[in-house]
Scaffold this motif. Structure first.
Motif, short mmCIF file in Angstrom:
data_model
loop_
_atom_site.label_atom_id
_atom_site.label_comp_id
_atom_site.label_asym_id
_atom_site.label_seq_id
_atom_site.Cartn_x
_atom_site.Cartn_y
_atom_site.Cartn_z
N LYS A 172 -74.30 -42.31 20.08
CA LYS A 172 -73.00 -42.97 20.29
C LYS A 172 -73.11 -44.50 20.24
N ASP A 173 -74.33 -45.03 20.38
CA ASP A 173 -74.48 -46.46 20.58
C ASP A 173 -74.70 -47.27 19.30
N LYS A 277 -74.00 -65.04 17.45
CA LYS A 277 -73.26 -63.79 17.73
C LYS A 277 -74.04 -62.60 17.20
N ARG A 281 -75.67 -59.53 19.35
CA ARG A 281 -75.12 -58.18 19.26
C ARG A 281 -76.18 -57.15 18.93
N GLU A 283 -79.19 -55.02 19.83
CA GLU A 283 -79.72 -54.62 21.13
C GLU A 283 -81.06 -53.92 20.97
N VAL A 340 -83.43 -45.42 30.49
CA VAL A 340 -82.78 -46.34 31.43
C VAL A 340 -82.76 -45.69 32.82
N ASP A 344 -85.30 -46.75 36.47
CA ASP A 344 -84.82 -47.09 37.81
C ASP A 344 -85.38 -46.19 38.90
N PRO A 393 -71.88 -50.44 16.04
CA PRO A 393 -70.92 -50.44 14.93
C PRO A 393 -70.35 -51.84 14.69
N ASP B 173 -65.18 -53.55 16.32
CA ASP B 173 -66.22 -53.93 17.27
C ASP B 173 -66.11 -53.28 18.64
N GLN B 263 -77.39 -62.01 32.83
CA GLN B 263 -78.83 -62.02 32.55
C GLN B 263 -79.41 -63.43 32.60
N ARG B 273 -82.01 -51.01 35.99
CA ARG B 273 -81.97 -51.15 34.54
C ARG B 273 -80.60 -50.76 34.00
N ARG B 274 -80.04 -49.70 34.59
CA ARG B 274 -78.74 -49.20 34.13
C ARG B 274 -77.68 -50.29 34.23
N LYS B 277 -78.41 -53.17 31.62
CA LYS B 277 -78.02 -52.72 30.27
C LYS B 277 -76.51 -52.80 30.12
N ARG B 281 -74.42 -55.16 27.50
CA ARG B 281 -73.70 -54.57 26.38
C ARG B 281 -72.23 -55.00 26.34
N GLU B 283 -69.53 -57.59 25.74
CA GLU B 283 -69.55 -58.83 24.97
C GLU B 283 -68.26 -59.61 25.18
N MET B 284 -68.37 -60.92 25.10
CA MET B 284 -67.20 -61.77 25.26
C MET B 284 -66.50 -61.90 23.91
N GLY B 285 -65.19 -61.83 23.90
CA GLY B 285 -64.42 -62.07 22.69
C GLY B 285 -64.58 -63.51 22.20
N GLY B 384 -69.06 -68.51 27.19
CA GLY B 384 -69.47 -67.99 25.89
C GLY B 384 -68.37 -67.37 25.06
N TYR B 390 -65.48 -57.28 26.30
CA TYR B 390 -65.02 -55.98 25.82
C TYR B 390 -66.21 -55.04 25.69
N PRO B 392 -68.26 -52.31 23.48
CA PRO B 392 -68.49 -51.61 22.21
C PRO B 392 -68.46 -50.10 22.45
N PRO B 393 -68.39 -49.30 21.37
CA PRO B 393 -68.40 -47.85 21.57
C PRO B 393 -69.59 -47.40 22.43
N GLY B 394 -69.37 -46.41 23.28
CA GLY B 394 -70.46 -45.82 24.04
C GLY B 394 -70.67 -46.35 25.44
N ASN B 398 -70.49 -44.63 30.06
CA ASN B 398 -71.88 -44.76 30.50
C ASN B 398 -72.02 -45.78 31.62
#
Lengths: 451, 451
Positions: A172-173, A277, A281, A283, A340, A344, A393, B173, B263, B273-274, B277, B281, B283-285, B384, B390, B392-394, B398
């Motif tokens: 999915k990622d 950017k 993005r 990862e 992940v 932990d 994506p 995105d 971070q 870690r969760r 992560k 993941r 991200e700023m627009g 930033g 926002y 991203p998918p996934g 999670n």
């Protein structure tokens, strides 16, 4: 203590294999270098644990394949011994009872893999954004593509397992176009499905990190460990890197660190927003590599038990014995969201879970190793995971191939800037060589066109 | 100069509105605070430019709506004057000639928006992962969902424009589930489509940043600007923040910065870690907000020219005149990939492009402003970008809702940790209040249940 001022031709940030190769190529061409490494060791994603009797276990990159000509040449030149991966006892996709599936399921799998294979062959590996239907493939996650193209629940599980094995991320990622690109970059779909094959056949007797320590020895005092680069000033006339302990003035800089780490360097002036950017993005995948050493290789003489992958915390396990079999060993990889999660958890809990899982496959003898150790790559402060950076994506069609383009006097190396074998040692070497050539040409040095 | 040691009850990192609100709530409850802000100013994503005659223009968050009760109460309590947004001359989705579309296109748009609206209503706003079909909606980018559900090329363009207007990112995105969640969080789909409506009706005469400067004044020397927090040590008994200039020892910490910035703080011990992560993941627009000030508001008396959005670098423009109309002004937003592109262009080139675009819509008079200024939010070192982070998918399925969960003695604020009005000032206030309540309760203070 004030920082030491150094002046040289090229300053290289990062002493992973890519940065070290760049350093060597430049020295060979008569270009002086200084290499700054943030960690107290060289090697980056190559890290070898050496037992008290000298036996080596690779906590990071471990395998080579015969088609990787750059690294096999390098290994030969450095005089390093190799040995073949032992394939008995492998638990992964190739050990799944594909043949015991009903005919409909087999046929669906054949059709699905043929379709992916066909798409892989169409990828423009130098310019992935120019692949046919690139934009359509890039807005889709691998998961979404799977849902649209694979009906069988059983095969969906199998595919997830394959993806986590190879990419240490969840379907999915990441972008479907990234999957297709990276498969093509590493030699095609057969190597992905057939894990026995091409890219994972050989190991180094002394471990993979030896490549880097050998290269580092030759650099002498040009290499500085524990020297994190904080700032990279650049102009039309030169560069200046401020690091822990050293201020290095040079004509060119090579940034040979994973792109996800690039924002830890303050670039002055700032890099183009588009590049920043892009690097942000990308990862890094998530992986914990776990070793269990036993008194005897019991897995070589028994039938593996079929286990539902949902009941396992790792997606593949295999023989990882020392070259002389004095230390029979199994290795298992926890990848993606499971990594992940287990990162932990306390070390003892993780050890127990891994051993119980190995016992489900190989029998109760697996519960009692004479030694156990694992390496959680997410805890590496200047790497942040493994095996490689992946693209969510939308990124592949938005400048991905620009990762390797120089910006003024700043050049970029690291496996994520390779065209071929993206994510592999082979790609790291290609990128190191390419970045060194850029600097040589810019300095007006003669270039041997061997590449 | 050695760092100053300070001991207090709660240390707050970040003097955006969320951190400032947390500080105030704690002080009201008798809990002492210290606020550390990395930038040389308070306000975060609220930033007001004041002209020499005192007129205010909001370079960041600009609008309020009547349903945002937290911020409207706050504005009233602080005695700040408001005025209504002037709606004449708006160029955006609501100005598109929807009524001039053919019937088929109109019907498709109605059907498409009804479908989104229906999905929005189903979102579990407190736990988005528990929304019906969450996993299916989360593996899909907004672009992918659009391709599957919207046929007309014209409507696809319109939809892209709408998305960039509201989210400053490209549909490819981010996650469809994130879109649905954030729309629901901010009051529902009508507010997204009908930009005249709910969330963008009111402005502050003195500008939005005034809220923060007023709150900051009351903190006195408890607030330290230019004090970037480098390290946050935490244990079962307390926390210690190492910042530029100050070492603050406290019982609890509130981290009130955007998750994409987390971070930059070294947590010791490291956060799970969760969580790391998850924060990485998000991200700023990307957005650049552009103002052009004119001698007269010529756009109020003329018909807008219909322009193909593909020929424009911004997606919406509207009246932004000062409250007293002494400075008639237009504001335009460059968002998403266009913003990244124009961030890398010289200021003069950008100015010319914006003005030429305004002229295409409003006529040649737009080419000659008496003043022009813009703010590129990607250049803000501790933010930033904008408007908000926002997913991203996934990511939504999670652990997204765990963003707001405390970790030991560390609490989290900022609009990205809000349940309602995620991304808005209203959400930032909710989050600040919630984090303050957590600390009050942990310290055994009486809690007024007004929230």
């Amino acid at each position: 203590m004030p920082s030491q001022e150094i002046t040289t031709d090229a300053v290289i940030i990062g002493a992973g294999i890519s940065g070290l190769i760049a350093a060597h190529k430049l020295l060979e061409a008569g270009v002086e270098v200084v290499v700054l490494e943030a960690a107290p060791r060289v090697g980056g994603r190559l890290l070898t644990k050496v037992l008290s009797d000298g036996t080596a276990f690779d906590l990071g990159g471990q395998w080579l394949g015969p088609e990787m000509w750059r690294v096999t040449n390098l290994v030969r030149d450095l005089g390093l011994a190799t040995f073949a991966q032992n394939e008995t006892g492998r638990m992964d996709l190739s050990a799944q009872p594909l043949s015991s599936m009903d005919q409909l399921t087999q046929a669906e799998w054949a059709w699905y893999t043929a379709k992916i294979s066909w798409l892989v062959d169409q990828v423009n590996v130098e310019r992935p954004a120019e692949t046919p239907n690139a934009s359509e493939l890039d807005v889709m996650s691998v998961e979404e593509w799977k849902r649209q193209n694979l009906e069988s629940e059983y095969l969906r599980h199998l595919f997830d397992q394959l993806i986590r094995t190879e990419y240490t991320i969840e379907p999915k990622d990441f972008s479907m176009l990234f999957l297709l690109y990276s498969v093509r970059s590493a030699g095609g779909f057969e190597d992905l499905i057939d894990l026995d094959g091409g890219n994972h056949t050989m190991r180094l007797t002394e471990g993979m990190q030896t490549i880097c320590t050998k290269l580092a020895e030759k650099l002498g005092d040009r290499l500085h460990l524990d020297s994190q680069a904080y700032e990279l000033e650049h102009s039309e006339t030169g560069v200046r890197v401020i690091s822990e302990g050293f201020n290095v003035n040079a004509k060119h800089a090579i940034v040979a660190i994973p792109p996800n780490q690039a924002q830890r360097i303050d670039f002055d002036p700032v890099l183009p927003r588009r590049r920043m950017k892009l690097m942000q993005r990308l990862e890094m995948g998530s992986v914990i590599k776990c070793f269990a050493i036993y008194d005897r290789p019991f897995w070589r003489t028994q039938t593996l038990k079929a286990v539902d992958p949902d009941n396992l915390i790792f997606d593949h396990a295999m023989d990882a014995s020392s070259f002389d079999d004095k230390h029979p060993a199994l290795v298992a990889f926890i990848g993606g969201d499971d990594a992940v999660f287990w990162s932990d958890r306390p070390a003892g809990t993780r050890r127990r879970a891994v051993l119980e899982n190995l016992a489900m496959i190989y029998g109760d003898e697996a519960l009692y190793p004479r030694d156990y150790f694992d390496h959680d790559w997410m805890t590496e402060p200047f790497i942040g995971g493994g095996y490689q950076c992946y693209a969510p994506p939308g990124v592949m069609t938005n400048g991905f191939e620009e990762l390797r383009e120089p910006i003024g006097r700043i050049h970029f190396a690291g496996t994520e800037t390779a065209v071929w074998y993206y994510g592999y040692v082979e790609g790291a070497i290609e990128a190191g060589e390419r970045s060194a050539l850029e600097v040589q040409k810019a300095l007006g040095k003669e270039v041997k066109e061997e590449i």
